[in-house]
Design a protein around this motif. Structure first.
Motif: not given
Length: 118
Positions: A2-7, A91-93, A107-118
């Motif tokens: 299985v392949q997982l692709v995040e966006s 975090a990396v999601y 199975y895991w995806g490669q991860g995608t960075q989420v950044t929340v600024s204050s």
């Protein structure tokens, strides 16, 4: 296999929103749970939300009421709608797909960075 692709990851201001997508391909089994996990440096990867093939959902207390997980089974895709985001959501999601009962099917995806600024 299985392949997982995040966006959909990126930078967002506190109070804003972001939508993540994860498309699965390969030998996808019907009895599955898809979900989102997140990880920051030095900490254990933690559950954010999960959804079964039938649509049952579960959320971490920290995101309940702010995040919504959903699935499109015809497209083998899971989404995470994140609203009213906080800096601690940074975090990396990672997208995850696992069998409901067989522990070897995970199975895991490669991860995608989420950044929340204050």
């Amino acid at each position: 296999q299985v392949q997982l692709v995040e966006s959909g990851g990126g930078l967002v201001q506190a109070g804003g929103s972001l939508r993540l997508s994860c498309a699965a391909s390969g030998n996808i089994f019907s009895l599955n749970v898809m979900g989102w996990y997140r990880q920051v440096p030095g900490k254990q990867r933690e559950l954010v939300a999960t959804a079964t093939y039938g649509g049952a959902t579960n959320y971490a207390d920290s995101v309940k009421g702010r995040f919504t997980i959903s699935r499109d089974n015809a497209k083998n895709t899971v989404y995470l709608q994140m609203s009213n985001m906080k800096p601690e959501d940074t975090a990396v999601y990672y997208c995850n797909l696992r069998h409901l009962m067989d522990l070897s099917l995970n199975y895991w995806g490669q991860g995608t960075q989420v950044t929340v600024s204050s």
